[in-house]
Design a protein around this motif. Sequence first.
Motif, mmCIF file in Angstrom:
data_model
loop_
_atom_site.group_PDB
_atom_site.id
_atom_site.type_symbol
_atom_site.label_atom_id
_atom_site.label_comp_id
_atom_site.label_asym_id
_atom_site.label_seq_id
_atom_site.Cartn_x
_atom_site.Cartn_y
_atom_site.Cartn_z
ATOM 1 N N LEU A 3 -5.393 22.272 3.090
ATOM 2 C CA LEU A 3 -4.887 21.759 4.356
ATOM 3 C C LEU A 3 -4.106 20.481 4.098
ATOM 4 N N LEU A 4 -2.984 20.343 4.787
ATOM 5 C CA LEU A 4 -2.238 19.082 4.804
ATOM 6 C C LEU A 4 -2.123 18.639 6.253
ATOM 7 N N GLN A 5 -2.576 17.414 6.514
ATOM 8 C CA GLN A 5 -2.412 16.824 7.846
ATOM 9 C C GLN A 5 -1.722 15.486 7.657
ATOM 10 N N VAL A 6 -0.600 15.311 8.339
ATOM 11 C CA VAL A 6 0.184 14.085 8.248
ATOM 12 C C VAL A 6 -0.014 13.293 9.524
ATOM 13 N N MET A 7 -0.307 11.993 9.342
ATOM 14 C CA MET A 7 -0.536 11.086 10.469
ATOM 15 C C MET A 7 0.257 9.806 10.232
ATOM 16 N N ARG A 8 0.667 9.171 11.312
ATOM 17 C CA ARG A 8 1.369 7.892 11.183
ATOM 18 C C ARG A 8 0.356 6.816 10.808
ATOM 19 N N GLN A 9 0.748 5.889 9.952
ATOM 20 C CA GLN A 9 -0.174 4.841 9.514
ATOM 21 C C GLN A 9 -0.671 3.974 10.666
ATOM 22 N N ASP A 13 -4.593 8.925 15.216
ATOM 23 C CA ASP A 13 -4.945 10.066 16.067
ATOM 24 C C ASP A 13 -3.749 10.968 16.379
ATOM 25 N N GLU A 14 -2.559 10.508 16.003
ATOM 26 C CA GLU A 14 -1.338 11.270 16.271
ATOM 27 C C GLU A 14 -1.028 12.148 15.049
ATOM 28 N N ILE A 15 -1.126 13.460 15.234
ATOM 29 C CA ILE A 15 -0.857 14.389 14.133
ATOM 30 C C ILE A 15 0.625 14.732 14.125
ATOM 31 N N LEU A 99 -13.689 5.748 -0.489
ATOM 32 C CA LEU A 99 -13.091 5.707 0.845
ATOM 33 C C LEU A 99 -12.379 4.383 1.099
ATOM 34 N N GLU A 100 -12.100 3.650 0.062
ATOM 35 C CA GLU A 100 -11.345 2.403 0.169
ATOM 36 C C GLU A 100 -9.973 2.610 -0.474
ATOM 37 N N GLU A 101 -8.945 2.098 0.183
ATOM 38 C CA GLU A 101 -7.586 2.272 -0.333
ATOM 39 C C GLU A 101 -7.445 1.598 -1.694
ATOM 40 N N HIS A 102 -6.841 2.345 -2.633
ATOM 41 C CA HIS A 102 -6.627 1.829 -3.976
ATOM 42 C C HIS A 102 -5.440 2.549 -4.623
ATOM 43 N N ARG A 103 -5.119 2.135 -5.810
ATOM 44 C CA ARG A 103 -4.065 2.771 -6.618
ATOM 45 C C ARG A 103 -4.532 2.753 -8.060
ATOM 46 N N HIS A 104 -3.846 3.535 -8.892
ATOM 47 C CA HIS A 104 -4.170 3.578 -10.316
ATOM 48 C C HIS A 104 -2.914 3.273 -11.125
ATOM 49 N N PHE A 172 -8.183 -1.841 -6.029
ATOM 50 C CA PHE A 172 -8.445 -1.765 -4.596
ATOM 51 C C PHE A 172 -7.653 -2.820 -3.842
ATOM 52 N N THR A 173 -7.046 -2.406 -2.721
ATOM 53 C CA THR A 173 -6.162 -3.295 -1.966
ATOM 54 C C THR A 173 -6.910 -4.226 -1.017
ATOM 55 N N GLY A 174 -8.106 -3.831 -0.581
ATOM 56 C CA GLY A 174 -8.835 -4.609 0.410
ATOM 57 C C GLY A 174 -8.393 -4.319 1.835
ATOM 58 N N ASP A 175 -7.396 -3.483 2.010
ATOM 59 C CA ASP A 175 -6.908 -3.098 3.333
ATOM 60 C C ASP A 175 -7.897 -2.098 3.937
ATOM 61 N N PRO A 176 -8.363 -2.340 5.168
ATOM 62 C CA PRO A 176 -9.342 -1.439 5.794
ATOM 63 C C PRO A 176 -8.722 -0.183 6.410
ATOM 64 N N ILE A 177 -7.485 0.141 6.089
ATOM 65 C CA ILE A 177 -6.776 1.260 6.718
ATOM 66 C C ILE A 177 -7.564 2.574 6.658
ATOM 67 N N ALA A 178 -8.267 2.825 5.578
ATOM 68 C CA ALA A 178 -8.980 4.096 5.420
ATOM 69 C C ALA A 178 -10.024 4.311 6.507
ATOM 70 N N GLN A 179 -10.549 3.230 7.045
ATOM 71 C CA GLN A 179 -11.598 3.347 8.058
ATOM 72 C C GLN A 179 -11.064 3.867 9.398
ATOM 73 N N LYS A 180 -9.762 3.878 9.564
ATOM 74 C CA LYS A 180 -9.151 4.279 10.829
ATOM 75 C C LYS A 180 -8.854 5.780 10.910
ATOM 76 N N PHE A 181 -8.918 6.476 9.777
ATOM 77 C CA PHE A 181 -8.474 7.865 9.732
ATOM 78 C C PHE A 181 -9.640 8.846 9.727
ATOM 79 N N PRO A 182 -9.407 10.063 10.256
ATOM 80 C CA PRO A 182 -10.486 11.050 10.304
ATOM 81 C C PRO A 182 -10.976 11.403 8.904
#
Length: 192
Positions: A3-9, A13-15, A99-104, A172-182
Amino acid sequence: MTLLQVMRQDAPDEIVLRTRDTSRISALLRELGVEYGQWELHLNATADTTQEELLASYRPEVEALCKRDGLVLVDVASLHPESGEEWAERAAKARATFLEEHRHAEDEVRFFAHGTGCFYLHIADNVYAVVCEAGDLLSVPAGTLHWFDMGPQPDFAAIRFFKEEDGWVGDFTGDPIAQKFPRLDALLAGDR
């Protein structure tokens, strides 16, 4: 199914798009520099399947991918449901970490041999939730902001590929953005 679901950052809740069409998923992700593909499943992996058995089953594919992309380290990450409070705590801790935003510093390459997991790719103004299931191969380019959800009852086995021994270490970025998404379970419930 994948499944791919795209949402605005800024509007989780907007698919913007929701699809299970693997050809469309592959094409859309390719435009973002993300590789998505599928390998034929060679065995029915279970909690009792060892890392050695899993790697042996996919040896030709693993060797071809390593040669193509210069990958030198390969292992298996897996979690399977167990009973008991200790497992529940371990699973919750593992889930919370990723579940925390990060990069490698290098590409994050995973082949799902069993189970399900979701990579959330934060690219430009969108978040792309890619629910991977057994047979899916995903390569997230180095530096891509993302997080991963293994669900409330983790049950997966994924072959991981690296160029460096510490390639899996996240910045890890420390940005809490991940907590907002399903979460993964909510994405899958959307089909019901």
